[in-house]
Write an enzyme that holds these catalytic residues in place. Sequence first.
Site, PDB file in Angstrom:
ATOM      1  N   GLY A  27       1.781   4.682  -5.490  1.00  0.00           N
ATOM      2  CA  GLY A  27       2.668   3.676  -5.918  1.00  0.00           C
ATOM      3  C   GLY A  27       2.078   2.129  -5.891  1.00  0.00           C
ATOM      4  O   GLY A  27       0.795   2.087  -6.084  1.00  0.00           O
ATOM      5  N   GLY A  30      -0.604   2.752  -2.957  1.00  0.00           N
ATOM      6  CA  GLY A  30      -1.544   3.832  -3.042  1.00  0.00           C
ATOM      7  C   GLY A  30      -2.487   3.673  -4.422  1.00  0.00           C
ATOM      8  O   GLY A  30      -3.521   4.178  -4.503  1.00  0.00           O
ATOM      9  N   ALA A  58      -0.995  12.678  -4.448  1.00  0.00           N
ATOM     10  CA  ALA A  58       0.352  13.360  -4.530  1.00  0.00           C
ATOM     11  C   ALA A  58       1.365  12.367  -4.819  1.00  0.00           C
ATOM     12  O   ALA A  58       1.411  11.234  -4.128  1.00  0.00           O
ATOM     13  CB  ALA A  58       0.711  13.931  -3.160  1.00  0.00           C
ATOM     14  N   LYS A 118       4.943   2.036   8.791  1.00  0.00           N
ATOM     15  CA  LYS A 118       5.757   1.519  10.002  1.00  0.00           C
ATOM     16  C   LYS A 118       6.755   2.234  10.293  1.00  0.00           C
ATOM     17  O   LYS A 118       7.143   2.378  11.486  1.00  0.00           O
ATOM     18  CB  LYS A 118       5.636   0.139   9.806  1.00  0.00           C
ATOM     19  CG  LYS A 118       6.524  -0.576   8.751  1.00  0.00           C
ATOM     20  CD  LYS A 118       5.372  -0.855   7.491  1.00  0.00           C
ATOM     21  CE  LYS A 118       5.981  -0.888   6.289  1.00  0.00           C
ATOM     22  NZ  LYS A 118       5.950  -2.177   5.428  1.00  0.00           N
ATOM     23  N   VAL A 145       0.982  -3.096   9.724  1.00  0.00           N
ATOM     24  CA  VAL A 145       1.607  -4.431  10.247  1.00  0.00           C
ATOM     25  C   VAL A 145       0.851  -5.690   9.780  1.00  0.00           C
ATOM     26  O   VAL A 145      -0.441  -5.540   9.697  1.00  0.00           O
ATOM     27  CB  VAL A 145       1.333  -4.504  11.898  1.00  0.00           C
ATOM     28  CG1 VAL A 145       2.052  -5.742  12.386  1.00  0.00           C
ATOM     29  CG2 VAL A 145       2.136  -3.442  12.541  1.00  0.00           C
ATOM     30  N   ILE A 149      -3.900  -8.566   7.109  1.00  0.00           N
ATOM     31  CA  ILE A 149      -4.331  -9.073   8.248  1.00  0.00           C
ATOM     32  C   ILE A 149      -4.693  -8.045   9.358  1.00  0.00           C
ATOM     33  O   ILE A 149      -4.197  -7.087   9.724  1.00  0.00           O
ATOM     34  CB  ILE A 149      -3.355  -9.968   8.987  1.00  0.00           C
ATOM     35  CG1 ILE A 149      -2.448 -10.980   7.820  1.00  0.00           C
ATOM     36  CG2 ILE A 149      -3.873 -10.763  10.144  1.00  0.00           C
ATOM     37  CD1 ILE A 149      -1.421 -11.801   8.617  1.00  0.00           C
ATOM     38  N   GLY A 200       5.817  -6.383  -5.778  1.00  0.00           N
ATOM     39  CA  GLY A 200       5.475  -5.184  -4.814  1.00  0.00           C
ATOM     40  C   GLY A 200       5.578  -5.610  -3.589  1.00  0.00           C
ATOM     41  O   GLY A 200       4.596  -4.827  -2.597  1.00  0.00           O
ATOM     42  N   ASP A 214      12.298  -3.648   8.889  1.00  0.00           N
ATOM     43  CA  ASP A 214      10.940  -3.396   8.716  1.00  0.00           C
ATOM     44  C   ASP A 214       9.988  -4.398   9.764  1.00  0.00           C
ATOM     45  O   ASP A 214       8.890  -3.728  10.550  1.00  0.00           O
ATOM     46  CB  ASP A 214      10.392  -3.977   7.391  1.00  0.00           C
ATOM     47  CG  ASP A 214       9.079  -3.857   7.068  1.00  0.00           C
ATOM     48  OD1 ASP A 214       8.519  -2.610   6.776  1.00  0.00           O
ATOM     49  OD2 ASP A 214       8.324  -4.855   7.088  1.00  0.00           O
ATOM     50  N   LYS A 218       7.480  -3.118  12.946  1.00  0.00           N
ATOM     51  CA  LYS A 218       6.158  -3.820  13.157  1.00  0.00           C
ATOM     52  C   LYS A 218       6.152  -4.319  14.697  1.00  0.00           C
ATOM     53  O   LYS A 218       5.169  -4.279  15.414  1.00  0.00           O
ATOM     54  CB  LYS A 218       6.041  -4.827  12.117  1.00  0.00           C
ATOM     55  CG  LYS A 218       5.731  -4.122  11.005  1.00  0.00           C
ATOM     56  CD  LYS A 218       5.941  -5.250   9.779  1.00  0.00           C
ATOM     57  CE  LYS A 218       5.535  -4.641   8.475  1.00  0.00           C
ATOM     58  NZ  LYS A 218       5.968  -5.827   7.203  1.00  0.00           N
TER      59      LYS A 218
END
Length: 448
Positions: A27, A30, A58, A118, A145, A149, A200, A214, A218
């Site tokens: 996606g 990937g 995959a 994560k 995370v 960075i 994205g 999310d 992290k």
Amino acid sequence: MPELTAPAAQDVAPATEGLTVALLGGGTVGSQVARILTEDAAVLHDRVGAPLTLGGIAVRTLDAERDWQADPARYTRDAEALVDGADIVVELMGGIEPARSLILRALEAGTAVVTGNKALLAAHGAELYEAASRSGAQLSFEASVAGAIPILRPLRDSLSGDTVHRVMGIANGTTNFILDRMDAEGASFEEALAEAQRLGYAEADPTADVGGLDAAAKAAILATLAFGSAYTLDQVSVEGITGITAEDNAAAADAGYVVKLLAIAERGTAEDGTQGAVLRVHPTLIPREHPLASVRGAFNAVFVEAENAGELMFYGPGAGGAPTASAVMGDVVAIAQRIVRGGPARLRTPVAALPALDPAEARTSSLVVLRVADQPGVLRRVAAVFEQHAVSIETLRQVRDDDAEIPGASLRLITHRARQRDLDAVVADLTALDAVHEVASVLRVEGN
Ligand SMILES: NC(=O)C1=CN([C@@H]2O[C@H](COP(=O)(O)OP(=O)(O)OC[C@H]3O[C@@H](n4cnc5c(N)ncnc54)[C@H](O)[C@@H]3O)[C@@H](O)[C@H]2O)C=CC1
Ligand SMILES: N[C@@H](CC=O)C(=O)O
Ligand code: NA
């Protein structure tokens, strides 16, 4: 401290052999990893000391539209077969299953794994670290995370001789993007979220972003690296940004603040004296002049406070395909170097020798201050010198110099980026002009 990168003597392969990389997920991230593995194959080969071959990708849907399309024959729905034939597994599917089982399958077979997942690490990290430790396989997750960075490796390696007290930052690009758009442009929450999804940045289920989960995952991972225990998502108190209104933003702005979603992991002491870690994620008012207030769009910034180092700040793109793929590839190369060479390459050998150029080739913008005669035609003659050397002027301000020894005016010019050698020629010619009493200063400008 969980064993995140176990030295694995049995992994050392002859340097000439290639390594097969299995990509689980094609996606947003990937597809960028597949692109880098393909387009930068020669550079990667050189850095690793052996070729990295994309064994396959995959995916759920074979003919889905993608940001970058690999050879169609590379796509498969049989993720297990890919894992079994790989030297390094890169998991970028997201979600808990089948990602968890596939990663465990790889680790139990002694195969190195890189993941950006994560949600999985914050829910099942301990199980994965133990599996890696048992088999001696390496498990790396810098992409999980703050996107591009480098923050996990600095916490694990660079600060391993120090004591980290607190890690605090903007760790979710989607919510920072939404809050920024709402604050700066008056965008609605829904419009800003839709744009973050299109770019994205958002998770497949964006409620994980806007609900704070999310960022909380992290926070748990940051705390794991900073404090050395495998913390989980359910140990983080979470409040997202869904309750933030335009009125909250206006009230914050009126008082000199901006609203940011912060993830905080810090050492604390309970009322009964127990020492531990306190983990939390919530919208927070930050003074407009604070460095975190200037973190815009999908950028992230993480502050680390350590006993001896003091305060450190890590800043950069926190989400998006290519930036996140950069972090993934950093882990892949480090693992591959360890497999091929038994450790990091001593010197990153350049693929094509990159010679040092004459510094006069540097392209910079400059502030030039001239003391000139205050008479007709001076500006024209000065401008002609810049034009002759193709140095373009961005801004020009004239200031009267009544108190100066020789009466006249000061001209303050800021140039567009130009070659240093051309600017030097401009300065030499200006010095020779009768109407110019003095080139008072030439200062380089960066960051504009
Ligand atoms: N997008 C971003 O900016 C960042 C994403 N991540 C993490 O990276 C991972 C991937 O994220 P994205 O690329 O954005 O997701 P995505 O939704 O764009 O891509 C997921 C890919 O995995 C495949 N996939 C999903 N379930 C599958 C299954 N059961 N079997 C086979 N293939 C399956 C899909 O076909 C798709 O190719 C997630 O864990 C995410 O949290 C981490 C940092 C930044
Ligand atoms: N959805 C995440 C992607 C990166 O981790 C974010 O917005 O930060
Ligand atoms: Na990172």
